[in-house]
Write a protein that holds these residues in place. Sequence first.
Motif, PDB file in Angstrom:
ATOM      1  N   TYR A   9      39.204  50.504  -2.758  1.00 41.91           N
ATOM      2  CA  TYR A   9      40.195  49.675  -2.093  1.00 41.91           C
ATOM      3  C   TYR A   9      40.345  48.296  -2.716  1.00 41.91           C
ATOM      4  N   GLU A  35      38.704  51.331   5.186  1.00 39.71           N
ATOM      5  CA  GLU A  35      39.291  50.046   5.548  1.00 39.71           C
ATOM      6  C   GLU A  35      38.173  49.020   5.607  1.00 39.71           C
ATOM      7  N   SER A  41      44.185  50.296   5.662  1.00 42.81           N
ATOM      8  CA  SER A  41      44.161  51.666   5.153  1.00 42.81           C
ATOM      9  C   SER A  41      45.295  52.558   5.690  1.00 42.81           C
TER      10      SER A  41
END
Length: 66
Positions: A9, A35, A41
């Motif tokens: 991420y 996330e 997310s």
Amino acid sequence: MELSLPLNYAGDPREACDHVAALESAGLDAVWVAEAYGFDSPTLMGYLAARTERMKIGAAILNVYS
């Protein structure tokens, strides 16, 4: 057997989606989206769904409190 991997991420979400689309064409079956630290997310999971054809997309960690 299905192959999956976690999505990194950190970095540009568009580059991550391009990478996932390339992995899908190479045979990857699923990707897990976590996330963390303000990273959204669900939005990225929707973008991945629009950019892929058969990829399974899972929420690895989803913070319901923020």
